[in-house]
Design a protein around this motif. Structure first.
Motif, mmCIF file in Angstrom:
data_model
loop_
_atom_site.group_PDB
_atom_site.id
_atom_site.type_symbol
_atom_site.label_atom_id
_atom_site.label_comp_id
_atom_site.label_asym_id
_atom_site.label_seq_id
_atom_site.Cartn_x
_atom_site.Cartn_y
_atom_site.Cartn_z
ATOM 1 N N MET A 196 61.594 35.848 27.890
ATOM 2 C CA MET A 196 61.181 35.672 29.288
ATOM 3 C C MET A 196 59.670 35.434 29.341
ATOM 4 N N THR A 197 59.242 34.489 30.143
ATOM 5 C CA THR A 197 57.813 34.200 30.212
ATOM 6 C C THR A 197 57.247 34.727 31.520
ATOM 7 N N TYR A 198 56.200 35.493 31.430
ATOM 8 C CA TYR A 198 55.476 35.803 32.648
ATOM 9 C C TYR A 198 54.002 35.846 32.338
ATOM 10 N N ILE A 199 53.187 35.552 33.346
ATOM 11 C CA ILE A 199 51.749 35.420 33.153
ATOM 12 C C ILE A 199 51.106 36.785 33.279
ATOM 13 N N VAL A 200 50.456 37.233 32.216
ATOM 14 C CA VAL A 200 49.806 38.543 32.242
ATOM 15 C C VAL A 200 48.483 38.419 32.986
ATOM 16 N N LEU A 201 48.252 39.342 33.926
ATOM 17 C CA LEU A 201 47.017 39.306 34.707
ATOM 18 C C LEU A 201 45.921 40.055 33.964
ATOM 19 N N ASP A 202 44.698 39.534 33.979
ATOM 20 C CA ASP A 202 43.598 40.383 33.509
ATOM 21 C C ASP A 202 42.816 40.886 34.720
ATOM 22 N N TYR A 203 41.921 41.851 34.481
ATOM 23 C CA TYR A 203 41.296 42.539 35.609
ATOM 24 C C TYR A 203 40.393 41.640 36.427
ATOM 25 N N VAL A 204 39.879 40.557 35.773
ATOM 26 C CA VAL A 204 39.030 39.615 36.522
ATOM 27 C C VAL A 204 39.844 38.927 37.618
ATOM 28 N N ASP A 205 41.092 38.578 37.280
ATOM 29 C CA ASP A 205 41.957 37.948 38.288
ATOM 30 C C ASP A 205 42.130 38.864 39.495
ATOM 31 N N ILE A 206 42.371 40.135 39.206
ATOM 32 C CA ILE A 206 42.620 41.097 40.281
ATOM 33 C C ILE A 206 41.360 41.283 41.120
ATOM 34 N N ALA A 207 40.214 41.379 40.419
ATOM 35 C CA ALA A 207 38.959 41.559 41.144
ATOM 36 C C ALA A 207 38.699 40.383 42.073
ATOM 37 N N LEU A 208 39.067 39.205 41.614
ATOM 38 C CA LEU A 208 38.896 38.005 42.433
ATOM 39 C C LEU A 208 39.712 38.127 43.723
ATOM 40 N N ALA A 209 40.973 38.602 43.574
ATOM 41 C CA ALA A 209 41.830 38.771 44.756
ATOM 42 C C ALA A 209 41.266 39.848 45.670
ATOM 43 N N ALA A 210 40.692 40.883 45.042
ATOM 44 C CA ALA A 210 40.145 41.980 45.849
ATOM 45 C C ALA A 210 38.971 41.514 46.686
ATOM 46 N N LEU A 211 38.301 40.439 46.218
ATOM 47 C CA LEU A 211 37.177 39.910 46.988
ATOM 48 C C LEU A 211 37.614 39.497 48.395
ATOM 49 N N LEU A 212 38.904 39.130 48.509
ATOM 50 C CA LEU A 212 39.425 38.734 49.824
ATOM 51 C C LEU A 212 39.235 39.844 50.844
ATOM 52 N N LEU A 213 39.286 41.071 50.354
ATOM 53 C CA LEU A 213 39.071 42.207 51.249
ATOM 54 C C LEU A 213 37.699 42.131 51.906
ATOM 55 N N LEU A 214 36.733 41.542 51.151
ATOM 56 C CA LEU A 214 35.380 41.433 51.710
ATOM 57 C C LEU A 214 35.376 40.566 52.959
ATOM 58 N N ILE A 215 36.234 39.558 52.965
ATOM 59 C CA ILE A 215 36.340 38.718 54.166
ATOM 60 C C ILE A 215 36.778 39.580 55.347
ATOM 61 N N ASN A 216 37.803 40.413 55.094
ATOM 62 C CA ASN A 216 38.268 41.317 56.140
ATOM 63 C C ASN A 216 37.149 42.247 56.600
ATOM 64 N N ALA A 217 36.435 42.791 55.618
ATOM 65 C CA ALA A 217 35.368 43.725 55.952
ATOM 66 C C ALA A 217 34.298 43.020 56.777
ATOM 67 N N GLY A 218 33.986 41.782 56.376
ATOM 68 C CA GLY A 218 33.005 41.015 57.133
ATOM 69 C C GLY A 218 33.447 40.780 58.563
ATOM 70 N N LEU A 219 34.704 40.410 58.727
ATOM 71 C CA LEU A 219 35.264 40.206 60.065
ATOM 72 C C LEU A 219 35.130 41.475 60.886
ATOM 73 N N SER A 220 35.518 42.574 60.259
ATOM 74 C CA SER A 220 35.494 43.854 60.960
ATOM 75 C C SER A 220 34.088 44.188 61.432
ATOM 76 N N MET A 221 33.102 43.919 60.549
ATOM 77 C CA MET A 221 31.724 44.269 60.910
ATOM 78 C C MET A 221 31.195 43.359 62.002
ATOM 79 N N SER A 222 31.443 42.048 61.859
ATOM 80 C CA SER A 222 30.864 41.121 62.832
ATOM 81 C C SER A 222 31.522 41.275 64.197
ATOM 82 N N LEU A 223 32.797 41.662 64.237
ATOM 83 C CA LEU A 223 33.480 41.800 65.521
ATOM 84 C C LEU A 223 33.524 43.254 65.984
ATOM 85 N N HIS A 224 32.897 44.151 65.228
ATOM 86 C CA HIS A 224 32.876 45.581 65.561
ATOM 87 C C HIS A 224 34.274 46.134 65.762
#
Lengths: 270, 197
Positions: free
Chosen positions: A1-29
């Protein structure tokens, strides 16, 4: 069975998306930046822990360890059922009825699947038993909790109708029929909705997971059929057992309505 | 004959009482004194102690639903398990006859229960109970929402049952009604039964 193993850099990249949310939250209070942060931290910690625990359990392959993990899951789910009720039974019935029926239905259906369709070897192999039990239990929990909530609220609300039936010589089952039917319907509705929307609105998580892991879609779909039927079976059995048990507890052998066995949830109960 | 032997429950001191066939006891007393509790205890609707014997049959020897067919209880505010009276009452000649006797129009069967007046609901609930043919009638203020004419019609219907030997225990707040109907007058105060003249 083939599956793509994630490394932590990939995950950190996805976690950056949270920063967009945080930015939205801050700018819109919006004021949810903090809660967002805590929620994502909780998710990371909880999932990391469960990953480590599962790794250990999978290495052990012991019936006791698997059973112990299943029991912990049941207790958490039972607590969740009790926490969602606005009306509660007195005494140990508060937790006992919901937990008991959910556990019985979940265990029965999981064992059925493990001994027939899945044929895991040994049957308690946690790699199969625990994820299966978890999916079944989670749905049975929702059904049982909705069914019980509707039953107990209905017993209070329809008190005079139930007593009218009883005082005309109806049995407790005749008297409770409309309330019981309503409660069963409430418990089964989510799984009915899920089944009719599945594949059209969203691909089920488990199927998606299998496809990502390299399983051919048709095979993944077959697995999903199995799971859906198992879940629907467990929800039905669990809700049925919980609401029938609830009627038995709300009445006695002289066919009296026993609302004295109910109490309101205190604020501290949640 | 209906015999109560030390029939008690929380809020009601043990009651001993014997009512012969055709007797009609009117129970009076302040609100909250325990009148409804007594009727409910006889019908076995709440946990209670003591013994109730009807025509030689001990209550405990009968299944509760069967007991309540013989010992019918009418609540002060009767409950309804469906929207229309039609679902509560069979469409029979007996039903129509009693509706006529109580001046209820035939069309009432299809009107929503929630839109009926208190008095209409009380009369329909009484008919619903009488259709069971109970030997004992436990009536909690059966005419409280009725005008004098309707009250007279209800009383006439109850007289007919009494003539057939039915035993009645009836709660009333109306002294004149008690004077008209009672073969025995009972008073309950603070959960104790006192027998009046």
């Amino acid at each position: 069975m083939t599956y793509i193993v994630l490394d932590y850099v990939d995950i950190a990249l996805a976690a950056l998306l949270l920063l967009i949310n945080a930015g939205l939250s801050m700018s819109l209070h919006l004021g949810i930046g903090r809660r967002l942060l805590i929620a994502s931290l909780r998710m990371v910690v909880q999932l990391s822990l469960i990953g480590l625990v599962l790794e250990q359990l999978f290495a052990l392959v012991s019936p006791w360890a698997t059973g112990g993990a299943a029991l912990v899951m049941v207790l958490f789910a039972g607590r969740e059922i009790a926490a969602r009720q606005t009306h509660r039974f007195t005494g140990w019935w508060t937790h006992g009825l919901g937990t008991g029926s959910m556990m019985a239905a979940g265990a029965l259906v999981t064992l059925l699947a493990l001994s027939t369709a899945i044929r895991a070897d040994p049957w308690y192999d946690p790699r199969y038993a625990l994820p299966l039990f978890g999916m079944i239990l989670g749905n049975a929990m929702t059904g049982v909790s909705l069914g019980l909530e509707r039953l107990l609220a209905g017993a209070r609300r329809e008190r005079s109708a139930i007593e009218a039936r009883l005082s005309l010589g109806g049995t407790r089952w005749e008297a409770f029929r409309p309330v019981l039917r309503d409660a069963l319907r409430a418990g089964l509705m989510p799984i009915v909705n899920t089944m009719s929307a599945t594949g059209v609105v969203a691909l089920p998580g488990m199927m998606t997971g299998q496809i990502l892991a390299g399983v051919p879609p048709v095979e993944a779909v077959k697995y999903q059929f199995l799971i859906m039927f198992l879940i629907a079976g467990a929800v039905g059995l669990g809700t049925f057992a919980a609401t029938l048990g609830g009627v038995l507890r709300l009445t006695d052998e002289r066919h009296r309505l026993r609302l004295d066995r109910l109490r309101d949830a205190a604020p501290g109960d949640r | 004959m209906l015999i109560l032997e030390a029939l008690g429950r929380p809020g009601l001191h043990p009651v001993d009482l014997t009512l012969a066939a055709g007797e009609r006891a009117v129970v009076m007393g302040p609100s909250g004194a325990g009148k409804s509790l007594l009727l409910r205890a006889i019908a076995d609707l709440d946990p209670n102690d003591g013994e109730v014997i009807l025509d030689g049959t001990r209550r405990a020897t009968l299944p509760a639903p069967l007991w309540r067919r013989r010992v019918g209880y009418l609540a002060a505010e009767p409950g309804w398990w469906s929207d229309r009276p039609r679902d509560h009452l069979p469409d029979t000649r007996e039903t129509h006859g009693m509706c006529d006797a109580l001046a209820l129009p035939a069309a009432i069967m299809d009107r929503p229960v929630a839109r009926l007046s208190t008095g209409e609901r009380q009369r329909l609930a009484l008919i619903r109970l009488l259709l069971n043919g109970p030997r004992v009638l436990l009536l909690d203020e059966p005419t409280s929402g009725l005008d004098p004419e309707s009250t007279a019609r209800v009383e006439a219907l109850l007289d007919a049952r009494r003539a057939d030997g039915a035993i009645t225990l009836m709660v009333s707040h109306d002294p004149a009604q008690a004077a008209r109907l009672a073969t025995r007058r009972l008073t309950i105060r603070d959960g104790r039964l006192e027998t009046a003249a």
